[in-house]
Design a protein around this motif. Structure first.
Motif, PDB file in Angstrom:
ATOM      1  N   MET A  23       0.820  -1.209   0.000  1.00  0.00           N
ATOM      2  CA  MET A  23       0.000   0.000   0.000  1.00  0.00           C
ATOM      3  C   MET A  23       0.859   1.265   0.000  1.00  0.00           C
ATOM      4  SD  MET A  23      -2.973  -1.030   2.714  1.00  0.00           S
ATOM      5  CE  MET A  23      -3.708   0.604   2.615  1.00  0.00           C
ATOM      6  N   ILE A  24       2.160   1.148   0.262  1.00  0.00           N
ATOM      7  CA  ILE A  24       3.029   2.320   0.328  1.00  0.00           C
ATOM      8  C   ILE A  24       3.410   2.764  -1.077  1.00  0.00           C
ATOM      9  CG2 ILE A  24       5.223   3.189   1.223  1.00  0.00           C
ATOM     10  CD1 ILE A  24       5.049   1.176   3.432  1.00  0.00           C
ATOM     11  N   HIS A  25       3.507   4.060  -1.279  1.00  0.00           N
ATOM     12  CA  HIS A  25       3.881   4.613  -2.573  1.00  0.00           C
ATOM     13  C   HIS A  25       5.289   4.155  -2.951  1.00  0.00           C
ATOM     14  CE1 HIS A  25       4.451   7.481  -5.828  1.00  0.00           C
ATOM     15  NE2 HIS A  25       3.167   7.823  -5.720  1.00  0.00           N
ATOM     16  N   LYS A  26       5.512   3.940  -4.239  1.00  0.00           N
ATOM     17  CA  LYS A  26       6.809   3.456  -4.696  1.00  0.00           C
ATOM     18  C   LYS A  26       7.937   4.420  -4.359  1.00  0.00           C
ATOM     19  CE  LYS A  26       6.719   5.442  -9.379  1.00  0.00           C
ATOM     20  NZ  LYS A  26       6.760   5.149 -10.821  1.00  0.00           N
ATOM     21  N   HIS A  27       7.626   5.701  -4.207  1.00  0.00           N
ATOM     22  CA  HIS A  27       8.658   6.680  -3.869  1.00  0.00           C
ATOM     23  C   HIS A  27       9.293   6.373  -2.515  1.00  0.00           C
ATOM     24  CE1 HIS A  27       6.757   9.863  -6.749  1.00  0.00           C
ATOM     25  NE2 HIS A  27       7.381   8.901  -7.391  1.00  0.00           N
ATOM     26  N   ALA A  28       8.529   5.780  -1.593  1.00  0.00           N
ATOM     27  CA  ALA A  28       9.083   5.421  -0.281  1.00  0.00           C
ATOM     28  C   ALA A  28      10.126   4.321  -0.425  1.00  0.00           C
ATOM     29  CB  ALA A  28       7.952   4.971   0.648  1.00  0.00           C
ATOM     30  N   PHE A  29       9.851   3.322  -1.263  1.00  0.00           N
ATOM     31  CA  PHE A  29      10.821   2.261  -1.490  1.00  0.00           C
ATOM     32  C   PHE A  29      12.058   2.791  -2.215  1.00  0.00           C
ATOM     33  CE2 PHE A  29       6.666   0.105  -1.423  1.00  0.00           C
ATOM     34  CZ  PHE A  29       6.875  -0.756  -0.359  1.00  0.00           C
ATOM     35  N   GLU A  30      11.847   3.691  -3.152  1.00  0.00           N
ATOM     36  CA  GLU A  30      12.974   4.248  -3.890  1.00  0.00           C
ATOM     37  C   GLU A  30      13.834   5.134  -2.995  1.00  0.00           C
ATOM     38  OE1 GLU A  30      11.059   6.159  -7.148  1.00  0.00           O
ATOM     39  OE2 GLU A  30      10.598   4.283  -8.199  1.00  0.00           O
ATOM     40  N   ALA A  31      13.205   5.839  -2.049  1.00  0.00           N
ATOM     41  CA  ALA A  31      13.974   6.623  -1.081  1.00  0.00           C
ATOM     42  C   ALA A  31      14.795   5.708  -0.172  1.00  0.00           C
ATOM     43  CB  ALA A  31      13.028   7.490  -0.243  1.00  0.00           C
ATOM     44  N   LEU A  32      14.208   4.582   0.232  1.00  0.00           N
ATOM     45  CA  LEU A  32      14.945   3.599   1.027  1.00  0.00           C
ATOM     46  C   LEU A  32      16.124   3.040   0.229  1.00  0.00           C
ATOM     47  CD1 LEU A  32      15.266   1.708   3.491  1.00  0.00           C
ATOM     48  CD2 LEU A  32      13.642   0.152   2.372  1.00  0.00           C
ATOM     49  N   ASP A  33      15.906   2.781  -1.041  1.00  0.00           N
ATOM     50  CA  ASP A  33      16.968   2.266  -1.905  1.00  0.00           C
ATOM     51  C   ASP A  33      18.147   3.240  -1.965  1.00  0.00           C
ATOM     52  OD1 ASP A  33      18.256   0.719  -4.030  1.00  0.00           O
ATOM     53  OD2 ASP A  33      17.542   2.280  -5.389  1.00  0.00           O
ATOM     54  N   ARG A  34      17.873   4.520  -2.175  1.00  0.00           N
ATOM     55  CA  ARG A  34      18.946   5.506  -2.260  1.00  0.00           C
ATOM     56  C   ARG A  34      19.645   5.697  -0.919  1.00  0.00           C
ATOM     57  NH1 ARG A  34      14.849   7.955  -5.443  1.00  0.00           N
ATOM     58  NH2 ARG A  34      14.200   9.234  -3.678  1.00  0.00           N
ATOM     59  N   SER A  35      18.880   5.640   0.179  1.00  0.00           N
ATOM     60  CA  SER A  35      19.478   5.805   1.507  1.00  0.00           C
ATOM     61  C   SER A  35      20.430   4.661   1.835  1.00  0.00           C
ATOM     62  CB  SER A  35      18.383   5.899   2.576  1.00  0.00           C
ATOM     63  OG  SER A  35      17.556   7.030   2.354  1.00  0.00           O
ATOM     64  N   LEU A  36      20.010   3.440   1.541  1.00  0.00           N
ATOM     65  CA  LEU A  36      20.874   2.289   1.815  1.00  0.00           C
ATOM     66  C   LEU A  36      22.131   2.318   0.955  1.00  0.00           C
ATOM     67  CD1 LEU A  36      18.234  -0.597   2.192  1.00  0.00           C
ATOM     68  CD2 LEU A  36      19.599   0.479   3.979  1.00  0.00           C
ATOM     69  N   LYS A  37      21.985   2.758  -0.274  1.00  0.00           N
ATOM     70  CA  LYS A  37      23.169   2.873  -1.134  1.00  0.00           C
ATOM     71  C   LYS A  37      24.155   3.886  -0.568  1.00  0.00           C
ATOM     72  CE  LYS A  37      20.992   1.548  -5.530  1.00  0.00           C
ATOM     73  NZ  LYS A  37      20.559   2.008  -6.873  1.00  0.00           N
ATOM     74  N   ASP A  38      23.651   5.018  -0.064  1.00  0.00           N
ATOM     75  CA  ASP A  38      24.531   6.041   0.507  1.00  0.00           C
ATOM     76  C   ASP A  38      25.217   5.542   1.772  1.00  0.00           C
ATOM     77  OD1 ASP A  38      23.844   7.753  -1.515  1.00  0.00           O
ATOM     78  OD2 ASP A  38      22.309   8.814  -0.355  1.00  0.00           O
ATOM     79  N   ILE A  39      24.453   4.868   2.643  1.00  0.00           N
ATOM     80  CA  ILE A  39      24.999   4.426   3.926  1.00  0.00           C
ATOM     81  C   ILE A  39      26.003   3.288   3.733  1.00  0.00           C
ATOM     82  CG2 ILE A  39      24.420   3.360   6.143  1.00  0.00           C
ATOM     83  CD1 ILE A  39      21.711   4.799   5.959  1.00  0.00           C
ATOM     84  N   LEU A  40      25.622   2.269   3.002  1.00  0.00           N
ATOM     85  CA  LEU A  40      26.489   1.101   2.829  1.00  0.00           C
ATOM     86  C   LEU A  40      27.636   1.371   1.867  1.00  0.00           C
ATOM     87  CD1 LEU A  40      23.681  -1.610   2.655  1.00  0.00           C
ATOM     88  CD2 LEU A  40      25.111  -1.006   4.605  1.00  0.00           C
ATOM     89  N   GLY A  41      27.478   2.397   1.001  1.00  0.00           N
ATOM     90  CA  GLY A  41      28.566   2.739   0.093  1.00  0.00           C
ATOM     91  C   GLY A  41      29.762   3.337   0.800  1.00  0.00           C
ATOM     92  N   CYS A  42      29.591   3.792   2.054  1.00  0.00           N
ATOM     93  CA  CYS A  42      30.719   4.331   2.804  1.00  0.00           C
ATOM     94  C   CYS A  42      31.734   3.254   3.157  1.00  0.00           C
ATOM     95  CB  CYS A  42      30.215   5.008   4.081  1.00  0.00           C
ATOM     96  SG  CYS A  42      29.159   6.449   3.788  1.00  0.00           S
ATOM     97  N   HIS A  43      31.291   2.011   3.282  1.00  0.00           N
ATOM     98  CA  HIS A  43      32.175   0.907   3.636  1.00  0.00           C
ATOM     99  C   HIS A  43      32.677   0.159   2.408  1.00  0.00           C
ATOM    100  CE1 HIS A  43      31.085   1.459   7.857  1.00  0.00           C
ATOM    101  NE2 HIS A  43      29.815   1.543   7.462  1.00  0.00           N
ATOM    102  N   LEU A  44      31.822   0.045   1.409  1.00  0.00           N
ATOM    103  CA  LEU A  44      32.208  -0.657   0.187  1.00  0.00           C
ATOM    104  C   LEU A  44      31.562   0.068  -0.990  1.00  0.00           C
ATOM    105  CD1 LEU A  44      33.742  -3.087  -0.945  1.00  0.00           C
ATOM    106  CD2 LEU A  44      31.645  -4.430  -0.771  1.00  0.00           C
ATOM    107  N   ARG A  45      32.382   0.706  -1.811  1.00  0.00           N
ATOM    108  CA  ARG A  45      31.867   1.561  -2.875  1.00  0.00           C
ATOM    109  C   ARG A  45      30.986   0.796  -3.848  1.00  0.00           C
ATOM    110  NH1 ARG A  45      32.978   6.536  -4.422  1.00  0.00           N
ATOM    111  NH2 ARG A  45      34.612   6.660  -2.844  1.00  0.00           N
TER     112      ARG A  45
END
Length: 290
Positions: free
Chosen positions: A1-23
């Motif tokens: 039921m959640i808008h796809k923009h919420a999942f896409e925001a989660l996707d970008r956030s995880l990429k930013d956070i986890l990219g600090c340890h492994l590009r």
């Protein structure tokens, strides 16, 4: 039921956070994390206010750029049916009929719209008083079972519009014995949101605010009796079982607080207190908050 923009925001956030340890994680979906999403497209889609059919479909996660990276897992065993000891065959037949509707197997070939024949055993044939027939079917012997919380545990009437909900509630309330008690809301404007000094507050008097019927807010006048079953529509105290959808039975009615008993779930039999509380509405259809 959640808008796809919420999942896409989660996707970008995880990429930013986890990219600090492994590009390399910035190139992986969801930063390389395996995440399980639960849901069923055949039940309720995301709500887009005033949106068309295309807008609603476009808001779902299946329209996201990440959808090709998902693996769909389908549940095949109906756990609720396996726990039942009576009417298993009847319930299974109804469950399969509902499932076939969701999969578009009922009503012939269609493009989202079809004419479906309702089985006679679940169809209300009394055109003179359909709501009365529905109440009698869902809550048989409601007066005799008014003091039995078990009779309300797995019974509910669903309605698509607030007007129908209010009509059903009034009919049900009239069947219970005892005196009615009215609770009135105290609606007022949120002055902190005014951006114009010349805002005319008299345009939105309390009578105007009391007459609004937004879908996510309670009505101005709530009429209730001791013994009636009620359902929460807000998450108040999840730890103690007061969540959206919790079923309760009214035990006592005070001036500013009600005492209900939880009649379903892991906190069944527990008495609690629900006081008057402040709720703030922010709706794009209404040019103010109150």
């Amino acid at each position: 039921m959640i808008h796809k923009h919420a999942f896409e925001a989660l996707d970008r956030s995880l990429k930013d956070i986890l990219g600090c340890h492994l590009r390399n994680n910035t190139k992986l979906p969801l930063g390389g994390k395996a995440i399980v999403f639960g849901g069923d497209f055949k039940r309720i889609l995301h709500v887009v206010p005033n949106g068309s059919r295309q807008d609603i479909v476009n808001a779902t996660i299946s329209s996201s750029y990440n959808w090709s990276n998902f693996k769909v897992l389908i549940l095949t065993k109906k756990m609720r049916l396996s726990l039942q000891t009576s009417n298993i065959e009847e319930t299974t037949t109804f469950a399969n009929w509902i499932l076939n509707i969701g999969e578009g197997k009922v009503g012939g070939l269609n493009d989202g719209e079809a004419i479906i024949d309702i089985p006679d055993d679940i169809l209300i044939t009394d055109s003179s008083d359909p709501i009365g027939s529905l109440i009698t079917f869902v809550y048989p012997s409601i007066v005799e079972n008014a003091n039995n919380p078990m009779s309300f545990q797995e019974r509910a009437i669903l309605a698509s519009k607030n007007e129908v909900v209010q009509e059903i509630n009034n009919r049900l309330l009239s069947l219970f014995l005892g005196d009615k008690k009215e609770y009135l809301s105290s609606d007022s404007l949120c002055h902190s949101d005014f951006v114009h000094d010349d805002f005319d507050e008299s345009l939105y008097s309390p009578d105007v605010l009391n007459g609004l019927r937004p879908s996510c807010m309670p009505i101005h006048k709530l009429v209730i009796k001791v013994g009636v079953p009620v359902m929460l529509l807000k998450n108040i105290d999840q730890k103690h079982g007061l969540c959206n959808g919790t079923r309760l039975r009214v035990i006592a009615l005070g001036k500013r607080v009600t005492e209900p008993e939880i009649i379903y779930g892991s906190h069944i039999g527990k008495h609690t207190f629900i006081p008057n509380m402040s709720l703030t509405l922010s709706d794009k259809k209404i040019p103010f908050t109150f």
